[in-house]
Design a protein around this motif. Structure first.
Motif, PDB file in Angstrom:
ATOM      1  N   LEU A 128     -46.799 -84.814  36.235  1.00 59.74           N
ATOM      2  CA  LEU A 128     -45.957 -85.906  35.765  1.00 59.74           C
ATOM      3  C   LEU A 128     -44.679 -85.975  36.590  1.00 59.74           C
ATOM      4  N   ASP A 129     -44.257 -87.177  36.871  1.00 63.57           N
ATOM      5  CA  ASP A 129     -43.035 -87.393  37.648  1.00 63.57           C
ATOM      6  C   ASP A 129     -41.811 -87.131  36.775  1.00 63.57           C
ATOM      7  N   ASP A 130     -40.872 -86.362  37.293  1.00 59.05           N
ATOM      8  CA  ASP A 130     -39.665 -86.032  36.544  1.00 59.05           C
ATOM      9  C   ASP A 130     -38.861 -87.270  36.142  1.00 59.05           C
ATOM     10  N   SER A 131     -39.028 -88.358  36.849  1.00 57.15           N
ATOM     11  CA  SER A 131     -38.215 -89.544  36.615  1.00 57.15           C
ATOM     12  C   SER A 131     -38.513 -90.214  35.270  1.00 57.15           C
ATOM     13  N   ILE A 132     -39.617 -89.859  34.614  1.00 54.07           N
ATOM     14  CA  ILE A 132     -39.951 -90.487  33.320  1.00 54.07           C
ATOM     15  C   ILE A 132     -39.223 -89.818  32.155  1.00 54.07           C
ATOM     16  N   PHE A 133     -38.560 -88.701  32.447  1.00 52.62           N
ATOM     17  CA  PHE A 133     -37.889 -87.939  31.385  1.00 52.62           C
ATOM     18  C   PHE A 133     -36.374 -88.110  31.431  1.00 52.62           C
ATOM     19  N   SER A 134     -35.774 -88.021  30.250  1.00 47.10           N
ATOM     20  CA  SER A 134     -34.314 -87.999  30.137  1.00 47.10           C
ATOM     21  C   SER A 134     -33.911 -86.547  29.896  1.00 47.10           C
ATOM     22  N   HIS A 135     -33.833 -85.765  30.964  1.00 52.21           N
ATOM     23  CA  HIS A 135     -33.771 -84.309  30.830  1.00 52.21           C
ATOM     24  C   HIS A 135     -32.510 -83.790  30.127  1.00 52.21           C
ATOM     25  N   HIS A 136     -31.431 -84.546  30.106  1.00 46.27           N
ATOM     26  CA  HIS A 136     -30.220 -84.014  29.469  1.00 46.27           C
ATOM     27  C   HIS A 136     -30.337 -83.949  27.946  1.00 46.27           C
ATOM     28  N   ASP A 137     -31.417 -84.533  27.398  1.00 46.61           N
ATOM     29  CA  ASP A 137     -31.653 -84.465  25.952  1.00 46.61           C
ATOM     30  C   ASP A 137     -32.742 -83.462  25.580  1.00 46.61           C
ATOM     31  N   ASN A 138     -33.244 -82.716  26.543  1.00 52.07           N
ATOM     32  CA  ASN A 138     -34.301 -81.748  26.262  1.00 52.07           C
ATOM     33  C   ASN A 138     -33.798 -80.598  25.406  1.00 52.07           C
ATOM     34  N   CYS A 139     -34.731 -79.910  24.772  1.00 52.88           N
ATOM     35  CA  CYS A 139     -34.358 -78.732  24.000  1.00 52.88           C
ATOM     36  C   CYS A 139     -35.566 -77.820  23.855  1.00 52.88           C
ATOM     37  N   TYR A 140     -35.305 -76.627  23.330  1.00 55.99           N
ATOM     38  CA  TYR A 140     -36.393 -75.710  22.990  1.00 55.99           C
ATOM     39  C   TYR A 140     -36.259 -75.378  21.509  1.00 55.99           C
ATOM     40  N   TYR A 141     -37.288 -75.712  20.740  1.00 58.58           N
ATOM     41  CA  TYR A 141     -37.277 -75.452  19.304  1.00 58.58           C
ATOM     42  C   TYR A 141     -37.635 -73.999  19.021  1.00 58.58           C
ATOM     43  N   LEU A 142     -36.834 -73.366  18.186  1.00 63.59           N
ATOM     44  CA  LEU A 142     -37.102 -72.000  17.745  1.00 63.59           C
ATOM     45  C   LEU A 142     -38.024 -72.061  16.523  1.00 63.59           C
ATOM     46  N   GLU A 143     -38.047 -71.047  15.707  1.00 64.94           N
ATOM     47  CA  GLU A 143     -38.928 -71.046  14.535  1.00 64.94           C
ATOM     48  C   GLU A 143     -38.317 -71.909  13.425  1.00 64.94           C
ATOM     49  N   ASN A 144     -38.984 -73.020  13.130  1.00 69.46           N
ATOM     50  CA  ASN A 144     -38.498 -73.960  12.115  1.00 69.46           C
ATOM     51  C   ASN A 144     -39.594 -74.317  11.111  1.00 69.46           C
ATOM     52  N   TYR A 145     -40.412 -73.346  10.771  1.00 71.01           N
ATOM     53  CA  TYR A 145     -41.578 -73.620   9.941  1.00 71.01           C
ATOM     54  C   TYR A 145     -41.228 -74.133   8.549  1.00 71.01           C
ATOM     55  N   SER A 146     -39.962 -73.985   8.142  1.00 68.57           N
ATOM     56  CA  SER A 146     -39.575 -74.471   6.814  1.00 68.57           C
ATOM     57  C   SER A 146     -38.465 -75.513   6.880  1.00 68.57           C
ATOM     58  N   HIS A 147     -38.233 -76.076   8.081  1.00 69.35           N
ATOM     59  CA  HIS A 147     -37.133 -77.034   8.243  1.00 69.35           C
ATOM     60  C   HIS A 147     -37.627 -78.460   8.002  1.00 69.35           C
ATOM     61  N   LEU A 148     -37.247 -79.005   6.870  1.00 70.46           N
ATOM     62  CA  LEU A 148     -37.659 -80.346   6.472  1.00 70.46           C
ATOM     63  C   LEU A 148     -36.512 -81.322   6.702  1.00 70.46           C
ATOM     64  N   GLU A 149     -36.803 -82.484   7.296  1.00 66.46           N
ATOM     65  CA  GLU A 149     -35.788 -83.506   7.518  1.00 66.46           C
ATOM     66  C   GLU A 149     -36.300 -84.855   7.022  1.00 66.46           C
ATOM     67  N   TYR A 150     -35.355 -85.813   6.883  1.00 66.36           N
ATOM     68  CA  TYR A 150     -35.707 -87.168   6.478  1.00 66.36           C
ATOM     69  C   TYR A 150     -35.196 -88.168   7.507  1.00 66.36           C
ATOM     70  N   ARG A 151     -36.048 -89.130   7.846  1.00 67.97           N
ATOM     71  CA  ARG A 151     -35.649 -90.264   8.682  1.00 67.97           C
ATOM     72  C   ARG A 151     -36.367 -91.505   8.157  1.00 67.97           C
ATOM     73  N   GLY A 152     -35.631 -92.578   7.998  1.00 63.50           N
ATOM     74  CA  GLY A 152     -36.237 -93.830   7.582  1.00 63.50           C
ATOM     75  C   GLY A 152     -36.976 -93.761   6.261  1.00 63.50           C
ATOM     76  N   GLY A 153     -36.532 -92.896   5.370  1.00 68.73           N
ATOM     77  CA  GLY A 153     -37.153 -92.799   4.052  1.00 68.73           C
ATOM     78  C   GLY A 153     -38.392 -91.931   3.985  1.00 68.73           C
ATOM     79  N   HIS A 154     -38.730 -91.271   5.094  1.00 68.55           N
ATOM     80  CA  HIS A 154     -39.911 -90.405   5.119  1.00 68.55           C
ATOM     81  C   HIS A 154     -39.510 -89.012   5.591  1.00 68.55           C
TER      82      HIS A 154
END
Length: 217
Positions: A33-59
């Motif tokens: 994949l070409d790097d140009s398709i990504f917005s790399h400054h918003d990248n992250c690495y998720y740690l262990e979040n097996y119990s992390h619940l969030e809400y967006r748009g009512g779901h």
């Protein structure tokens, strides 16, 4: 809180994370994949979040665990939009390039010049199937063995909330069905790196999840 560790971000922090650097190498060398398709400054690495619940748009949805997030430019306009919820779509790595080019398509429609085939049935109707649970979507992402590691690819999707009918569009607590392609916008590519095959009964991730669930009983 245990299994709610958040994420790593920032160039220096990410470059020190071996799973992230391996994932970046995987998308460049294996997926090509070409790097140009990504917005790399918003990248992250998720740690262990097996119990992390969030809400967006009512779901509600679960935050990913133990994976690298590569944000796509094509969905960046929804980055701070709280009216669109998050969902996940696991797929074979061989499909990634086409999906990133044409978007998620309903089976039977065209992706470029190719008709999209139905891969896993249509129990709740012919549409795009996503899940609010990353681990569930991961089940639909075949494991690729490369450079001594095991990789899986999952797409993080922004899904327009008002397109989800509680009776029809939300099949159950595990998945959504999207009948309108424009209501499913690709947000990021998630890459998981495993030392062991996740399906392995001893050292795999699924065994670890089973132990977590057993401890909650």
């Amino acid at each position: 809180m245990k299994y709610n560790e958040g994420y790593l971000y920032g160039k220096r922090e990410l470059e020190r994370n071996s799973d992230y650097t391996m994932s970046h190498k995987f998308i460049k060398e294996y997926l090509q994949l070409d790097d140009s398709i990504f917005s790399h400054h918003d990248n992250c690495y998720y740690l262990e979040n097996y119990s992390h619940l969030e809400y967006r748009g009512g779901h509600r949805y679960l935050r990913p665990s133990k994976c690298s997030k590569f944000v796509l430019k094509q969905g960046h306009h929804l980055f701070y939009n709280y009216q669109w919820t998050y969902s996940y779509h696991g797929t074979n790595s061989k499909n990634i390039k086409s999906i990133l080019q044409h978007g998620l398509k309903i089976p039977g429609t065209l992706a470029g010049e190719q008709i999209v085939r139905m891969e896993h049935g249509s129990t709740y109707g012919n549409g795009i199937y996503t899940s609010k649970i990353p681990l569930y979507s991961q089940l639909y992402a075949p494991v690729i063995r490369w450079n001594g590691k095991y990789f899986q690819t999952i797409l993080m999707v922004r899904q327009r909330s008002d397109s989800i009918d509680v009776q029809e569009g939300e099949a159950n607590e595990m998945q959504y069905v999207c009948f309108d392609e424009s209501s499913c916008i690709l947000h990021a590519l998630l890459v998981k790196v495993h030392d062991y095959d996740p399906m392995d009964s001893d050292g795999g991730e699924y065994r670890k999840i089973s132990k977590i669930l057993d401890n909650l009983k």
